[in-house]
Design a protein around this motif. Structure first.
Motif, PDB file in Angstrom:
ATOM      1  N   TYR A 223       0.832  -1.198   0.000  1.00  0.00           N
ATOM      2  CA  TYR A 223       0.000   0.000   0.000  1.00  0.00           C
ATOM      3  C   TYR A 223       0.871   1.255   0.000  1.00  0.00           C
ATOM      4  CZ  TYR A 223      -3.598   3.344   1.514  1.00  0.00           C
ATOM      5  OH  TYR A 223      -4.443   4.430   1.600  1.00  0.00           O
ATOM      6  N   LEU A 226       2.974   1.416  -3.439  1.00  0.00           N
ATOM      7  CA  LEU A 226       2.193   1.677  -4.645  1.00  0.00           C
ATOM      8  C   LEU A 226       1.683   3.106  -4.699  1.00  0.00           C
ATOM      9  CD1 LEU A 226       0.940   0.427  -7.203  1.00  0.00           C
ATOM     10  CD2 LEU A 226      -1.017  -0.261  -5.818  1.00  0.00           C
ATOM     11  N   PHE A 227       1.138   3.604  -3.584  1.00  0.00           N
ATOM     12  CA  PHE A 227       0.526   4.925  -3.583  1.00  0.00           C
ATOM     13  C   PHE A 227       1.499   6.050  -3.261  1.00  0.00           C
ATOM     14  CE2 PHE A 227      -3.493   2.492  -2.552  1.00  0.00           C
ATOM     15  CZ  PHE A 227      -4.006   2.632  -3.834  1.00  0.00           C
ATOM     16  N   THR A 240       2.078  -0.157 -13.752  1.00  0.00           N
ATOM     17  CA  THR A 240       1.498   0.636 -12.662  1.00  0.00           C
ATOM     18  C   THR A 240      -0.020   0.657 -12.738  1.00  0.00           C
ATOM     19  OG1 THR A 240       3.471   2.045 -12.586  1.00  0.00           O
ATOM     20  CG2 THR A 240       1.458   2.916 -11.591  1.00  0.00           C
ATOM     21  N   SER A 243      -1.387  -2.737 -11.771  1.00  0.00           N
ATOM     22  CA  SER A 243      -1.234  -2.939 -10.320  1.00  0.00           C
ATOM     23  C   SER A 243      -2.258  -2.121  -9.545  1.00  0.00           C
ATOM     24  CB  SER A 243       0.182  -2.559  -9.883  1.00  0.00           C
ATOM     25  OG  SER A 243       1.152  -3.342 -10.548  1.00  0.00           O
ATOM     26  N   LEU A 244      -2.497  -0.883  -9.968  1.00  0.00           N
ATOM     27  CA  LEU A 244      -3.483  -0.043  -9.289  1.00  0.00           C
ATOM     28  C   LEU A 244      -4.878  -0.645  -9.380  1.00  0.00           C
ATOM     29  CD1 LEU A 244      -2.379   3.557 -10.359  1.00  0.00           C
ATOM     30  CD2 LEU A 244      -2.437   2.661  -8.033  1.00  0.00           C
ATOM     31  N   LEU A 248      -6.811  -1.943  -6.063  1.00  0.00           N
ATOM     32  CA  LEU A 248      -8.053  -1.305  -5.634  1.00  0.00           C
ATOM     33  C   LEU A 248      -9.163  -2.333  -5.446  1.00  0.00           C
ATOM     34  CD1 LEU A 248      -8.124   1.955  -7.811  1.00  0.00           C
ATOM     35  CD2 LEU A 248      -7.809   1.792  -5.335  1.00  0.00           C
ATOM     36  N   ALA A 278      -3.964   7.246  -1.121  1.00  0.00           N
ATOM     37  CA  ALA A 278      -4.762   6.807  -2.268  1.00  0.00           C
ATOM     38  C   ALA A 278      -5.270   7.986  -3.081  1.00  0.00           C
ATOM     39  CB  ALA A 278      -5.935   5.948  -1.786  1.00  0.00           C
ATOM     40  N   ILE A 281      -3.292   9.720  -6.287  1.00  0.00           N
ATOM     41  CA  ILE A 281      -3.189   9.254  -7.673  1.00  0.00           C
ATOM     42  C   ILE A 281      -4.106  10.034  -8.610  1.00  0.00           C
ATOM     43  CG2 ILE A 281      -2.638   6.950  -6.818  1.00  0.00           C
ATOM     44  CD1 ILE A 281      -5.342   6.014  -7.809  1.00  0.00           C
ATOM     45  N   TRP A 284      -1.953  11.906 -10.881  1.00  0.00           N
ATOM     46  CA  TRP A 284      -0.996  11.160 -11.696  1.00  0.00           C
ATOM     47  C   TRP A 284      -1.406  11.154 -13.168  1.00  0.00           C
ATOM     48  CZ3 TRP A 284       0.354   5.997  -8.705  1.00  0.00           C
ATOM     49  CH2 TRP A 284       0.945   6.328  -7.488  1.00  0.00           C
ATOM     50  N   VAL A 290      -8.935   4.605 -14.403  1.00  0.00           N
ATOM     51  CA  VAL A 290      -8.363   4.270 -13.096  1.00  0.00           C
ATOM     52  C   VAL A 290      -8.835   5.286 -12.048  1.00  0.00           C
ATOM     53  CG1 VAL A 290      -6.252   3.845 -11.804  1.00  0.00           C
ATOM     54  CG2 VAL A 290      -6.355   3.266 -14.233  1.00  0.00           C
ATOM     55  N   LEU A 294     -11.173   4.690  -8.705  1.00  0.00           N
ATOM     56  CA  LEU A 294     -10.849   5.161  -7.357  1.00  0.00           C
ATOM     57  C   LEU A 294     -12.000   5.961  -6.761  1.00  0.00           C
ATOM     58  CD1 LEU A 294      -8.854   5.706  -5.007  1.00  0.00           C
ATOM     59  CD2 LEU A 294      -8.101   7.723  -6.280  1.00  0.00           C
TER      60      LEU A 294
END
Length: 750
Positions: A223, A226-227, A240, A243-244, A248, A278, A281, A284, A290, A294
């Motif tokens: 966690y 990744l974040f 990435t 993986s996200l 999630l 979290a 992102i 990003w 994605v 979220l």
């Protein structure tokens, strides 16, 4: 190899039926053990597959008479792939049958023994993990699903998880982003947790604890890794993104497991302990889907609906709120609001409507309604959670004004058609017009905010002027409950049958919202009636800007609340003019005449609104010809009460529109007939007769609301008498009768 494939097909058919197996268990293990070396399966040569399969053929049971075969390398490789896929499929089906309660005991015992031998006598798990990165995506997917099924089998049968699997997960989860196998670990873990959710046994909590205990720390490391990446240092964007998305999904399952099962691990609270990680992102440079995932995930967390879209099968019953629930929700709500302060809504792009089902093209310039709804509901729900923990009403009003201004500016930028000429409260039905459950959740959250503020004023015995200022504040900032409810009623054409549909459905929170609103309406009938009068005036001028002096949506509204409230505007001779219909699908209507009494300032007696096409009856409850001959035997009625929800709804649809000894309503008339000027107010009681009147005149929103409530009360009454309502509606009927008594006591002409 053809003989091997045919033998596996025969085995598959037997296992699928749950039939007993006659041959030696050890022989079946040879068929199910994949012919893959311990290396990466993508580098395995066809000759290697041939040799292994040949070895299998030398040890097969006699009844199947398999022998080694020779074939061209390309054909052999293709056949080897099919054999491997069938092996994995048979293993998965065998695990399912071994754990199914309906499988015959002798067959179940055989299946369990074969699986246990397979796990003990070979490096089966190692072979499955070697397939994870196979270039053949179908083979990789099946290996993941098969390994997940085997892990769940071990948990269910109380077999200790292999050290190989635990070490494999711990290593790859802790070494992100260097490790390229994190995605496959996350997929497999998600498969196992979904299987735990689907199980109906009483030991689900113990199984979950056994599964999560050795991986708890590794989840926390992942966690953070990744974040906490810097958006400019993303090494592999595709890795990435994958993986996200996978994490999630797993994170939602972990939170759902805490909500539904009695377990408490740090990995289940990672999001609530460090929510800002979290939320980072959003800034990003990653695909919009994605970010949409979220935002919708965070929305479900605040609504307490995590896992609904991921857990198939029976939904587990909710446990009482845990000791961390309130604090966790507040921490997440504060993080969301802090992100809004830092520009969350300004940086969130909702342009580019997602592709339609079947791969329709993306329409440039159109907002993504899913993201728009999720972001709006996320903010309004976060505000409700914050308000529940605020120390004073003044502090709440400051927060509301700041954050609702951000939301209305966000909607002004992205909502089509433009919203600048609308009443601020009109944002809610426009944003959620295509999603009933989210619309009602947003309406309930807005109502909760208003009730919390008004409750604080009541406890402090504030002056009436301060309570009036609350109404002004709620209109300016788009959360006035009367406006929202009236806009909702207008969206459905004031159709009582639609309200009945919502009441008998368990798919939305309408019952809770409706009961809370009726209690407010009982206390604040005069405020509701005053607002209805002004709605009639503004609509008669072909405008739906409820507050004639309110400025457009956004931060550049008037700062004087006395000049921007409908209550203040009622005393003004002016009214709004140019306006756009707040419902995007509403057909244009000619201006209606308003009959004004000489002694009443700006109080229309009635107002006519033609129903839009979209608000036609969803179900015609008035079409049954035999509903009055329903049997009234108590035993039969009791059996009907315990029938399925679908049967209840069907019977309701067949009987709700008629009552014994009363005249049926004309299907063409969705509401009670208009009453000419000077006639008494419409009856709300279900026992009052409805007499058609040939005279045509205009009716106002208050009249149509009261009429809608009356029809709803009558339909519920008839269903209750025949034991067809899915729950006890006594409290609901009592509230409707209280509204009737309040209206009669007020003496306000409708």
């Amino acid at each position: 190899m053809n003989d091997v494939f045919e033998a596996l097909e025969e085995l598959y058919k037997k296992v699928l039926l749950g039939a007993a197996l006659e041959n030696d268990n050890q022989a079946y293990v040879l068929y199910l053990d994949p012919a893959i070396s311990d290396q990466d399966s993508s580098t395995a040569t066809s000759s290697g597959c041939s040799d292994t399969l040949g070895d299998q053929g030398q040890h097969q049971p006699a009844p199947l008479n398999l022998s080694p075969i020779s074939a061209a390398p390309v054909c052999l490789w293709s056949r080897a792939r099919e054999v491997t896929l069938l092996q994995l499929t048979v293993v998965r089906v065998m695990v399912t049958r071994a754990l199914a309660p309906e499988t015959e005991s002798r067959a179940k015992e055989t299946y369990c023994e074969i699986i246990k031998i397979l796990l003990k006598s070979s490096d089966f798990e190692s072979k499955l993990t070697s397939m994870f990165q196979n270039a053949d995506k179908l083979l990789s997917h099946m290996a993941t699903k098969c390994l997940g099924s085997l892990l769940y089998f071990q948990l269910k049968e109380k077999i200790t998880l292999s050290n190989f699997w635990i070490a494999f997960c711990q290593k790859n989860l802790s070494e992100y982003p260097e490790s390229d196998k994190v995605i496959y670990c996350l997929w497999t873990l998600s498969v196992v947790i979904k299987e735990i959710f689907k199980d109906t046994c009483s030991q689900k909590t113990d199984i979950l604890k056994q599964f999560l205990a050795p991986l708890d720390t590794s989840f926390e490391v992942l966690y953070h890794s990744l974040f906490s990446q810097h958006s400019g240092n993303l090494q592999d964007s595709s890795n990435t993104v994958n993986s996200l998305v996978c994490f999630l999904e797993l994170l939602e399952l972990l939170i759902a497991s805490q909500t539904h099962l009695e377990s408490d691990f740090a990995c289940q609270r990672m999001l609530f302990l460090k929510p800002s990680h979290a939320l980072n992102i959003i800034t990003w440079p990653i695909p919009a889907f994605v970010k949409r995932k979220l935002v919708t995930f965070l929305k479900r967390c605040l609504l307490g609906k995590v896992g609904e879209d991921l857990c198939r099968g029976p939904v587990p019953a909710l446990l009482p709120p845990g000791r961390h629930l309130d604090g966790d929700l507040l921490a997440l709500a504060n993080a969301v609001l802090q992100a809004v302060d830092l520009g969350f809504l300004r940086t969130l792009s909702v342009q580019g409507r997602p592709s339609c089902f079947g791969g329709g093209p993306v329409q440039p310039g159109c907002p993504d309604p899913v993201t728009l709804r999720a972001a709006s509901l996320l903010l309004i729900r976060a505000l409700e959670v914050r308000c529940q923990h605020c120390a004073s009403a003044k502090e709440m009003e400051v927060d509301l004004q700041r954050f609702m201004s951000e939301l209305l500016t966000f909607l002004k930028r992205d909502l089509q058609p433009p919203v600048q000429s609308h009443h601020p409260c009109a944002w809610l039905p426009r944003v959620f017009i295509e999603q009933d459950d989210d619309m009602l959740e947003a309406a309930k959250a807005s109502l909760g905010i208003y009730l919390k503020l008004s409750g604080d004023y009541n406890t402090t015995e504030s002056l009436t002027q301060e309570k009036e200022m609350l109404k002004h504040h709620s209109h300016e900032n788009g959360y006035n409950p009367h406006c929202i409810f009236l806009f909702f009623l207008k969206n459905i054409g004031f159709d009582s049958k639609v309200l009945l549909d919502f009441l008998i459905s368990s798919e939305t929170c309408f019952l809770e919202y409706f009961v809370r609103y009726l209690k407010l309406l009982h206390k604040d009938w005069d405020g509701f009636f005053t607002l209805c009068k002004y709605l009639d005036v503004t609509e008669s001028n072909d405008s739906l800007d409820v507050c004639g002096c309110i400025a457009p949506l956004g931060p550049d509204r008037s700062s004087n609340p006395a000049d921007s409230s409908p209550l203040a505007a009622l005393g003004c001779p002016r009214s709004a003019h140019a306006g756009v219909s707040w419902a995007p699908d509403t057909v244009s209507e000619p201006p209606s005449q308003v009959v004004m009494s000489p002694g009443t300032p700006a109080a229309p007696h009635a107002h006519s609104l033609s129903l839009p096409q979209a608000s036609r009856n969803l179900v015609d409850y008035d079409s049954s010809e035999d509903s009055d001959i329903e049997p009234t035997d108590p035993c039969l009625a009791e059996s009907k009460q315990s029938s399925s929800q679908q049967d209840v709804v069907k019977k309701i649809q067949d009987t709700a529109g008629t009552s014994e000894g009363k005249k049926e309503l004309c299907p063409e008339l969705p509401s009670r007939p208009a009453v000419p000027k000077g006639c008494p107010a419409p009856p709300l009681s279900a026992d009052d007769d409805i007499t058609p009147d040939n005279s045509v005149c205009d009716v106002g929103m208050a009249y149509r609301t009261v009429t809608c409530f009356g029809e709803l009360q009558g339909a519920i009454d008839r269903l209750q008498k025949k034991n067809l309502f899915p729950y006890n509606p006594t409290a609901l009927l009592k509230l409707l009768k209280q509204i009737e008594a309040t209206r009669n006591k007020s003496g306000n002409p409708l």
